[in-house]
Design an enzyme around this catalytic site. Structure first.
Site, PDB file in Angstrom:
ATOM      1  N   GLN A  16      55.841  90.200  22.039  1.00  0.00           N
ATOM      2  CA  GLN A  16      56.179  89.959  23.219  1.00  0.00           C
ATOM      3  C   GLN A  16      57.440  90.404  24.023  1.00  0.00           C
ATOM      4  O   GLN A  16      58.176  91.244  23.393  1.00  0.00           O
ATOM      5  CB  GLN A  16      56.725  88.142  23.196  1.00  0.00           C
ATOM      6  CG  GLN A  16      57.640  87.941  22.235  1.00  0.00           C
ATOM      7  CD  GLN A  16      57.752  86.715  21.725  1.00  0.00           C
ATOM      8  OE1 GLN A  16      57.334  85.607  22.490  1.00  0.00           O
ATOM      9  NE2 GLN A  16      58.191  86.382  20.499  1.00  0.00           N
ATOM     10  N   HIS A  33      66.412  70.679  22.189  1.00  0.00           N
ATOM     11  CA  HIS A  33      66.464  70.975  20.742  1.00  0.00           C
ATOM     12  C   HIS A  33      66.713  69.519  19.953  1.00  0.00           C
ATOM     13  O   HIS A  33      66.195  69.384  19.032  1.00  0.00           O
ATOM     14  CB  HIS A  33      67.476  71.955  20.096  1.00  0.00           C
ATOM     15  CG  HIS A  33      67.009  73.361  20.564  1.00  0.00           C
ATOM     16  ND1 HIS A  33      67.299  74.144  21.790  1.00  0.00           N
ATOM     17  CD2 HIS A  33      65.773  73.981  20.042  1.00  0.00           C
ATOM     18  CE1 HIS A  33      66.649  75.391  21.573  1.00  0.00           C
ATOM     19  NE2 HIS A  33      65.675  75.490  20.608  1.00  0.00           N
ATOM     20  N   GLU A  88      65.381  81.367  17.933  1.00  0.00           N
ATOM     21  CA  GLU A  88      66.629  81.455  18.211  1.00  0.00           C
ATOM     22  C   GLU A  88      67.604  80.781  17.366  1.00  0.00           C
ATOM     23  O   GLU A  88      68.747  81.005  17.392  1.00  0.00           O
ATOM     24  CB  GLU A  88      66.945  81.047  19.797  1.00  0.00           C
ATOM     25  CG  GLU A  88      66.840  79.555  19.971  1.00  0.00           C
ATOM     26  CD  GLU A  88      65.493  79.057  20.164  1.00  0.00           C
ATOM     27  OE1 GLU A  88      64.860  78.701  19.247  1.00  0.00           O
ATOM     28  OE2 GLU A  88      64.961  78.753  21.424  1.00  0.00           O
ATOM     29  N   ASP A 145      58.591  82.293  11.494  1.00  0.00           N
ATOM     30  CA  ASP A 145      58.661  82.826  12.814  1.00  0.00           C
ATOM     31  C   ASP A 145      57.853  84.151  12.630  1.00  0.00           C
ATOM     32  O   ASP A 145      58.270  84.993  11.712  1.00  0.00           O
ATOM     33  CB  ASP A 145      59.790  83.070  13.334  1.00  0.00           C
ATOM     34  CG  ASP A 145      59.674  83.240  14.815  1.00  0.00           C
ATOM     35  OD1 ASP A 145      60.011  82.267  15.510  1.00  0.00           O
ATOM     36  OD2 ASP A 145      59.416  84.215  15.256  1.00  0.00           O
ATOM     37  N   ASP A 165      52.941  84.618  10.069  1.00  0.00           N
ATOM     38  CA  ASP A 165      52.063  83.890  11.011  1.00  0.00           C
ATOM     39  C   ASP A 165      52.224  82.308  10.479  1.00  0.00           C
ATOM     40  O   ASP A 165      51.866  81.892   9.348  1.00  0.00           O
ATOM     41  CB  ASP A 165      50.462  84.400  10.799  1.00  0.00           C
ATOM     42  CG  ASP A 165      49.638  83.592  11.850  1.00  0.00           C
ATOM     43  OD1 ASP A 165      49.258  82.439  11.595  1.00  0.00           O
ATOM     44  OD2 ASP A 165      49.442  84.166  13.145  1.00  0.00           O
ATOM     45  N   GLY A 166      52.423  81.544  11.465  1.00  0.00           N
ATOM     46  CA  GLY A 166      52.659  80.184  11.172  1.00  0.00           C
ATOM     47  C   GLY A 166      51.345  79.311  10.821  1.00  0.00           C
ATOM     48  O   GLY A 166      51.347  78.444   9.799  1.00  0.00           O
ATOM     49  N   ASP A 214      58.308  74.313  16.906  1.00  0.00           N
ATOM     50  CA  ASP A 214      59.104  74.771  18.013  1.00  0.00           C
ATOM     51  C   ASP A 214      58.294  76.062  18.667  1.00  0.00           C
ATOM     52  O   ASP A 214      58.669  77.106  18.277  1.00  0.00           O
ATOM     53  CB  ASP A 214      60.474  74.856  17.738  1.00  0.00           C
ATOM     54  CG  ASP A 214      61.284  75.390  18.777  1.00  0.00           C
ATOM     55  OD1 ASP A 214      60.798  75.421  20.250  1.00  0.00           O
ATOM     56  OD2 ASP A 214      62.303  75.710  18.567  1.00  0.00           O
ATOM     57  N   PRO A 272      49.424  84.407  21.195  1.00  0.00           N
ATOM     58  CA  PRO A 272      49.100  83.898  19.951  1.00  0.00           C
ATOM     59  C   PRO A 272      49.189  82.317  19.665  1.00  0.00           C
ATOM     60  O   PRO A 272      48.733  81.851  18.632  1.00  0.00           O
ATOM     61  CB  PRO A 272      50.209  84.781  19.138  1.00  0.00           C
ATOM     62  CG  PRO A 272      51.477  84.938  20.009  1.00  0.00           C
ATOM     63  CD  PRO A 272      50.693  85.187  21.265  1.00  0.00           C
TER      64      PRO A 272
END
Length: 305
Positions: A36, A67, A91, A111, A143-144, A161, A170
């Protein structure tokens, strides 16, 4: 060093034919990872912000409105969540909030974008506040979806998240029936999942489809909202479980649980706020009641822009 720039804007599409312009005051980092485009910058009105593929993902002004709303309702509704899985959240602020809970013994964060995580460690300390250094955190770059499909651990809570499901992106694979079934397979008995679910005002059908898809897998599904100015209005979440129901918690119960189980001072979430988040406006309830579609790998859902 931060770089001062002449007149420049971030132009973010919010719906077809509509966009928000924010002046860029200063850029801390900008470029592209394998997955990205990114910019970490000071933006007019919302302050320091993370922008991914042209969309504001988080700002210093109100990241806690997002959050804290994402994390605390399901973790407090659970009897004692010891092991938590976070998919996304590069983050570090989601992990920050999870680690406030005294019950939590282990957090796995998955992540896909290692470059972005490293940028966050360097430039977004206000977000992660040292969470990446916690002994309780296991950071997995990968990859989640693949992680949950091959999961050998069981978790008390799973927090999704994620970026929005965009066509060609993705994340669309992380909002489907097949994915949610895999997520359920990673939960311990009595476990719960929560996902960000886009905007119920800017993309109401997408919000409803995400709710409907989770309802194909779990018996208790609770949509709720927060207000996030950086996202230009109401923002949606959906909690799901076969046993855990955050909507049943009263304001008094939430305040007592916060006092007993959460370290430090929250800036957004409390008992009164909790009750408000689950009281959806009539137009949102109407869209939820009228929409029958759900998302599959073959027929995913996408945000309009």
């Amino acid at each position: 060093m931060a770089q001062r720039l002449p007149w420049r804007f971030v132009a973010e599409w919010t719906s077809e034919g509509e966009m928000v312009l924010r002046e860029v005051k200063r850029i801390y980092a900008a470029g592209a990872t394998r997955y990205q485009e990114y910019m970490i910058a000071e933006l007019a009105g919302i302050g320091k912000a993370l922008v991914l593929d042209g969309k504001v993902q988080s700002s210093i002004l109100d990241e806690h409105w997002y959050h804290e709303a994402l994390v605390h309702p399901i973790l407090l509704a659970h009897q004692c969540p010891r092991k938590v899985l976070v998919i996304g959240g590069g983050e570090g602020a989601t992990v920050r909030e999870v680690l406030r809970h005294s019950c939590v013994e282990h957090v796995t964060m998955v992540d896909i974008d290692e470059e972005l995580v490293e940028l966050a460690k360097k430039h977004l300390a206000e977000w992660h506040q040292g969470a990446f250094s916690s002994d309780k955190l296991e950071l997995v770059i990968g990859d989640g979806r693949r992680y949950v499909e091959n999961c050998h651990r069981k978790y008390d809570a799973i927090i999704l998240d994620l970026v929005d499901p965009m066509e060609g992106g993705p994340a669309a694979r992380l909002y489907t029936l097949e994915f949610y079934r895999a997520v359920k397979g990673c939960l311990r008995p009595g476990g719960a999942v929560v996902t960000q679910a886009t905007s119920p005002t800017l993309s109401p059908r997408v919000y409803a489809v995400i709710r409907n898809t989770l309802a194909k897998v779990f018996t208790i599904v609770r949509p709720y909202v927060s207000y996030v100015r950086s996202y230009n209005g109401l923002w949606g979440f959906v909690a799901a479980s076969d046993t855990v129901d955050p909507a049943k918690l009263s304001a008094k119960e939430v305040d007592e649980l916060i006092a007993a189980r959460i370290r430090g001072q929250l800036r957004f979430y409390d008992g009164e706020t909790h009750e408000w988040m689950f009281r959806l406006p009539l137009p949102v309830r109407q869209v939820l009641s009228e929409t029958r579609d759900y998302a599959t790998d073959e027929k995913p859902v996408y945000v309009p822009v």
